[in-house]
Design an enzyme around this catalytic site. Structure first.
Site, PDB file in Angstrom:
ATOM      1  N   LYS A   1       0.870  -1.182   0.000  1.00 48.51           N
ATOM      2  CA  LYS A   1       0.000   0.000   0.000  1.00 48.51           C
ATOM      3  C   LYS A   1       0.901   1.225   0.000  1.00 48.51           C
ATOM      4  O   LYS A   1       1.792   1.348   0.838  1.00 48.51           O
ATOM      5  CB  LYS A   1      -0.894  -0.019   1.247  1.00 48.51           C
ATOM      6  CG  LYS A   1      -2.056   0.964   1.195  1.00 48.51           C
ATOM      7  CD  LYS A   1      -3.164   0.497   0.245  1.00 48.51           C
ATOM      8  CE  LYS A   1      -4.409   1.343   0.372  1.00 48.51           C
ATOM      9  NZ  LYS A   1      -5.151   1.066   1.620  1.00 48.51           N
ATOM     10  N   HIS A   2       0.692   2.114  -0.960  1.00 47.93           N
ATOM     11  CA  HIS A   2       1.513   3.319  -1.083  1.00 47.93           C
ATOM     12  C   HIS A   2       3.004   2.981  -1.120  1.00 47.93           C
ATOM     13  O   HIS A   2       3.826   3.613  -0.456  1.00 47.93           O
ATOM     14  CB  HIS A   2       1.201   4.310   0.035  1.00 47.93           C
ATOM     15  CG  HIS A   2      -0.206   4.817   0.009  1.00 47.93           C
ATOM     16  ND1 HIS A   2      -0.739   5.483  -1.066  1.00 47.93           N
ATOM     17  CD2 HIS A   2      -1.209   4.720   0.921  1.00 47.93           C
ATOM     18  CE1 HIS A   2      -1.995   5.795  -0.824  1.00 47.93           C
ATOM     19  NE2 HIS A   2      -2.310   5.331   0.377  1.00 47.93           N
TER      20      HIS A   2
ATOM     21  N   ASN B   1      12.772   5.680   7.735  1.00 50.47           N
ATOM     22  CA  ASN B   1      13.428   4.651   8.533  1.00 50.47           C
ATOM     23  C   ASN B   1      12.549   3.409   8.608  1.00 50.47           C
ATOM     24  O   ASN B   1      11.367   3.507   8.915  1.00 50.47           O
ATOM     25  CB  ASN B   1      13.701   5.155   9.946  1.00 50.47           C
ATOM     26  CG  ASN B   1      14.824   6.170   9.986  1.00 50.47           C
ATOM     27  OD1 ASN B   1      15.913   5.919   9.522  1.00 50.47           O
ATOM     28  ND2 ASN B   1      14.540   7.352  10.560  1.00 50.47           N
TER      29      ASN B   1
ATOM     30  N   HIS C   1      14.226   5.874  -0.115  1.00 56.08           N
ATOM     31  CA  HIS C   1      13.508   7.150   0.032  1.00 56.08           C
ATOM     32  C   HIS C   1      12.552   7.382  -1.129  1.00 56.08           C
ATOM     33  O   HIS C   1      12.624   6.709  -2.136  1.00 56.08           O
ATOM     34  CB  HIS C   1      14.509   8.311   0.103  1.00 56.08           C
ATOM     35  CG  HIS C   1      15.409   8.232   1.293  1.00 56.08           C
ATOM     36  ND1 HIS C   1      16.750   7.910   1.188  1.00 56.08           N
ATOM     37  CD2 HIS C   1      15.162   8.392   2.612  1.00 56.08           C
ATOM     38  CE1 HIS C   1      17.287   7.896   2.403  1.00 56.08           C
ATOM     39  NE2 HIS C   1      16.342   8.183   3.277  1.00 56.08           N
TER      40      HIS C   1
END
Length: 531
Positions: free
Chosen positions: A282-283, A425, A531
């Site tokens: 998800k995302h 993180n 990231h």
């Protein structure tokens, strides 16, 4: 000056891909267009029964040097570049006997396919087209008077123009469109050549980098409805969302494509030979990843890590999607399911889910394969190697008094592979081959540790468990613990072993905290920021 309708009276055709060639030639011949051609293209036209003039007859130079020199001549380029409304150009054409060329049909030597086939250096060099790009650029520059075609899929549009305009003409808007396509094609071709050569001569950071792609899909919008977007493919055959077959459902959206890519790349970390595995995304973050004795069990175990987030999510499987698993997946709304293969029975079950997109890839991407990723920043691009870093058990360094047990080691390796695909993180709790808590994308590592543990507590209540699943679990951290607080939080949640890169200035403090808590901890020596 750009004239609207320009009749096609003379055409030069020189193509590597003969698809659709004769159908186009048939229309040109019927319209009385004089045909010029070279080599294999001329032979194909003659063999089909049409009259054609070899370029060598108008240049008075034979093809030479194994075909390297055949169209690089003023009789060709003058015919392409001459401005038909410029008296000086017309006079020069008459003086030197240069005939106008109104239509250029060229597709280039298959350089990209040659590289993809693993050809040696010299063979790749021989497949770099020179005359083709030169003619294409000349014709595209003179699009006020010349129609240039570089893709076979545009032949039908050319035929439409000739059939619907008096005098077998093309309109200015159409010629401009084809000129843009032509310049993009030569740019992509040069990008492929320069990228290959940089790799071939070991230049990882060449002075200039060029990227190119071919439009695969115009998307309804981007991440948000106010953003326009499109999906471009780069021609590589890496199994994944770009090469997958879609069996049902609406077109993939921007977010679907992004999340599905994340899903298939994650599940590929788990070799199908070692058993079924499932990843729910998800995302672009995993909300559950698990192995199982069956694919259904793997899915259920992944789902039980977080049974709220999978709604509207992406599911990736490392083996064939079967009917039993399809039945379980069908119990909630899922955007996309992607797997190497699917059974007919599973497809029949999904057929009732009209909005579910089902993709098959025919295989899994190689997680150790090289490659590059690109990210746009203001004023430039960040280019880096794909994160294909791999850690084996032999690479692990035990840094605590207690070494992990075999069961802990298996879970540690599982957790490490998942953590690689979680936004930093990243903290991942794993127990018995399944994630039981995932903390993603937090600015503080200790917060990710707490969030993951809290989600496990919530699921324990939902599932009616007598014990929070983090008890007896292991924890993976994508980067080192800068302080002992994150490790202590994991220990308080019941974790018994930790895997992390190490390398902090406070490693000794963190190791001491692990020993005090009775944890086993291993260092990988490799970080997996994402990231």
């Amino acid at each position: 000056m750009t004239t609207n309708l320009v009749p096609i009276r003379r055409a030069l055709l020189s193509v590597s891909d003969k698809t659709g060639l004769i159908e186009l030639v048939k229309v040109l011949d019927a319209k009385g267009v004089e045909l010029l051609s070279t080599g294999g293209t001329a032979k194909a036209i003659r063999d089909a029964g049409f009259a054609v003039t070899d370029v060598s007859e108008i240049t008075n130079f034979p093809e030479m040097m194994d075909g390297r020199v055949k169209t690089l001549h003023p009789m060709v380029h003058g015919g392409l570049l001459a401005l038909r409304d410029n008296d000086g150009h017309i006079a020069a054409m008459k003086e030197h006997g240069i005939g106008a060329i109104d239509l250029l049909v060229v597709n280039l030597y298959p350089f990209e396919a040659t590289v993809a086939a693993g050809a040696d250096y010299d063979t790749c060099v021989e497949n770099i087209d020179i005359g083709g790009p030169a003619m294409i650029r000349a014709a595209a520059k003179n699009h006020g008077f010349v129609t240039v075609v570089v893709d076979t899929e545009d032949y039908s549009d050319v035929i439409w123009e000739l059939e619907n305009h008096e005098g077998a003409a093309t309109c200015a808007k159409f010629r401009k469109k084809l000129a843009q396509i032509a310049y993009a094609r030569t740019a992509a071709y040069d990008a492929a050549v320069s990228t290959w050569m940089a790799d071939a001569i070991d230049r990882p950071t060449p002075r200039r980098r060029a990227i190119a792609g071919t439009l695969s899909q115009t998307l309804r919008y981007g991440e948000n409805p106010h953003q326009s977007a499109a999906f471009y493919v780069d021609g590589t055959d890496r199994p994944g969302v770009a090469t997958a077959t879609q069996h049902q459902g609406k077109e993939l959206s921007y977010n679907n494509i992004n999340d599905t890519d994340a899903a298939i790349e994650l599940v590929a970390e788990f070799d199908p030979a070692d058993g079924p595995a499932c990843a729910i995304i998800k995302h672009a973050n995993p909300c559950g990843v698990a192995r199982g004795a069956t694919m259904t069990e793997a899915y259920q175990n992944a789902f039980n890590c977080d049974n709220v987030s999978p709604f509207g999510g992406i599911i990736a499987l490392n083996q064939t999607l079967d009917a039993a698993t399809a039945t379980e997946i069908s119990k909630i709304f899922t955007e996309v399911v992607i797997a190497p293969h699917v059974t007919d029975e599973a497809m029949s079950i999904f057929a009732n889910k009209k909005n579910l997109r089902l993709l098959t890839t025919g295989g899994l991407p190689d997680v150790r394969e090289g490659g590059r990723t690109w990210r746009k920043v203001t004023g430039g691009y960040l280019v880096q190697d794909r994160d294909n870093g791999y850690v084996s058990m032999d690479d692990l360094k035990v840094v605590t008094k207690r070494a992990p047990t075999d069961a802990e080691l298996a879970d540690l390796m599982f957790a490490w592979r998942v953590a690689k695909h979680v936004k930093s993180n990243a903290i991942v709790y794993v127990k018995d081959g399944a994630t039981v808590g995932i903390g993603a994308g937090q600015m503080s590592r200790v917060d990710s540790t707490r969030i993951a543990a809290r989600k496990a507590q919530d699921m324990a209540e939902v599932l009616g468990l007598s014990e929070v699943p983090t008890v007896g679990s292991v924890v993976a951290s994508d980067a080192f613990f800068p302080f002992a607080d994150g490790l202590i939080t994991a220990a308080e949640a019941g974790a018994t072993a930790i895997i992390q890169p190490g390398g902090s200035m406070r490693d000794a403090e963190v190791i001491a905290a692990a020993d005090e808590a009775g944890l086993a901890m291993v260092f990988t020596g490799m970080r997996h920021f994402r990231h």
